[in-house]
Design an enzyme around this catalytic site. Structure first.
Site, PDB file in Angstrom:
ATOM      1  N   THR A 102      21.096  24.372  20.432  1.00 61.64           N
ATOM      2  CA  THR A 102      21.140  23.321  19.416  1.00 61.64           C
ATOM      3  C   THR A 102      22.508  23.356  18.752  1.00 61.64           C
ATOM      4  O   THR A 102      22.835  24.291  18.023  1.00 61.64           O
ATOM      5  CB  THR A 102      20.027  23.525  18.375  1.00 61.64           C
ATOM      6  OG1 THR A 102      18.759  23.536  19.028  1.00 61.64           O
ATOM      7  CG2 THR A 102      20.050  22.412  17.336  1.00 61.64           C
ATOM      8  N   LYS A 178      18.215  16.084  19.309  1.00 56.87           N
ATOM      9  CA  LYS A 178      17.636  17.384  18.966  1.00 56.87           C
ATOM     10  C   LYS A 178      17.805  17.689  17.483  1.00 56.87           C
ATOM     11  O   LYS A 178      16.891  18.214  16.834  1.00 56.87           O
ATOM     12  CB  LYS A 178      18.283  18.492  19.803  1.00 56.87           C
ATOM     13  CG  LYS A 178      17.805  19.916  19.451  1.00 56.87           C
ATOM     14  CD  LYS A 178      16.315  20.115  19.698  1.00 56.87           C
ATOM     15  CE  LYS A 178      15.802  21.464  19.206  1.00 56.87           C
ATOM     16  NZ  LYS A 178      16.329  22.611  19.966  1.00 56.87           N
ATOM     17  N   LYS A 246      20.734  27.354  10.147  1.00 59.44           N
ATOM     18  CA  LYS A 246      21.745  26.732  11.012  1.00 59.44           C
ATOM     19  C   LYS A 246      21.375  25.298  11.366  1.00 59.44           C
ATOM     20  O   LYS A 246      22.182  24.373  11.213  1.00 59.44           O
ATOM     21  CB  LYS A 246      21.905  27.537  12.296  1.00 59.44           C
ATOM     22  CG  LYS A 246      22.864  26.876  13.298  1.00 59.44           C
ATOM     23  CD  LYS A 246      22.743  27.420  14.701  1.00 59.44           C
ATOM     24  CE  LYS A 246      21.429  27.229  15.372  1.00 59.44           C
ATOM     25  NZ  LYS A 246      21.418  26.249  16.468  1.00 59.44           N
TER      26      LYS A 246
END
Length: 302
Positions: A102, A178, A246
């Site tokens: 990701t 995503k 994150k």
């Protein structure tokens, strides 16, 4: 197109998702090679039938027809591919590289451009579904890239994916999808934790609350999966708190670039950041519930 054991695929990153993908390759009959700094993970994959394992994919790179990179963040992807001992320089021209971490759209575009300099095709292909679906070869793949990249990675995608979404030809589109997905995932976990914390404060047994929600309209996949960990008192990390610090940070960066407000995602990011600051960053992401004071949570079952 090579098939079966004639097709050699490597994977860098043998965490819960990466190991599941690697085992799916072995089960599909592909010649599988794995790399990870964790020697125990490498040993597990070797025992499962991998052709070889290493702490550096460069040692087997020349054998590969395809490479999957599934590490934590963009910095790690770049280090794996282009660092001092990076694998890109050792891959055969034309090898397809599937980047499933990701990462930001801009990073995906930058990596694709750098790979093209080595005559390597990239598929920007983040994945979702959790460790169980990864192990069963049923991940959801959100992919963007050229027709050639999709074609060369067909055996890889067939082995690991229950569903492949072709988002477009431009690297970065898959990563954007995503990131938006992670907005929902993070908010769902944070909302689930808030609900379970309120139940604890109100004196409702959490196993009862969990059972009610998972059989009612307020349920979600993330609630059902993650709040089970809270009920069991088991915060063994399948996806850590710091992962959502994150990922929701990437969500915030994406929205900032578009001048777009995200009040719920911003609150969820603050919750995960608070959990990390309190020392829970390496625990399962469901440990975000621990930021709430004045409640008693179930302990681990013996």
């Amino acid at each position: 197109m090579k098939t079966g054991s004639e097709f050699h695929v490597g994977i860098v990153g043998l965490g819960s998702m990466g190991m599941g993908a690697a085992l799916s390759y072995v089960r599909a009959g592909l010649s599988t090679w794995g790399a990870d700094l964790n020697s125990n993970a490498c040993a597990t994959l070797k025992e499962a039938g991998a052709c070889g394992v290493s702490d550096n994919a460069a040692t087997f790179a020349e054998k590969l027809d395809a490479l999957l990179v599934l590490v934590v963040n963009a910095a790690q992807v770049k280090q794996v591919l282009f660092g001092e001992t990076g694998v890109a320089q050792h891959l055969k021209p034309g090898t397809a590289v599937m980047v499933s971490s990701t990462i930001a759209s801009a990073d995906a575009q930058e990596i694709a451009t750098a790979l093209a300099g080595f005559d390597l095709e990239m598929l920007d292909a983040p994945v979702s579904g959790g460790a169980v679906k990864a192990a069963n070869g049923e991940m959801t793949v959100m992919a963007s890239g050229s027709d050639i990249a999709f074609e060369r990675l067909a055996p890889v995608l067939e082995a690991v994916a229950g569903k492949v979404y072709r988002i477009g030809a431009e690297p970065g589109l898959g990563s954007t999808v995503k990131i938006i997905h992670q907005l929902l995932a993070g908010v769902h976990i944070a909302a689930g934790a808030e609900a379970m914390a309120l139940a604890a404060r109100a004196g409702i047994p959490l196993d009862v609350m969990y059972d009610v929600v998972t059989n009612a309209a307020g349920n979600s996949w993330m609630f059902e999966n993650r709040m089970r960990h809270v009920v069991d008192g088991d915060y063994t990390p399948h996806s850590a708190v710091d992962i959502f610090v994150k990922d929701l940070g990437l969500v915030a960066d994406t929205a900032k670039a578009l001048h777009f407000p995200l009040p719920l995602a911003s609150t969820a990011l603050n919750m995960f950041t608070s959990a990390s600051n309190a020392g829970y960053g390496k625990e399962d992401d469901s440990a975000v519930i621990k930021i709430f004071s004045g409640i008693t949570l179930p302990g681990a079952k013996s």
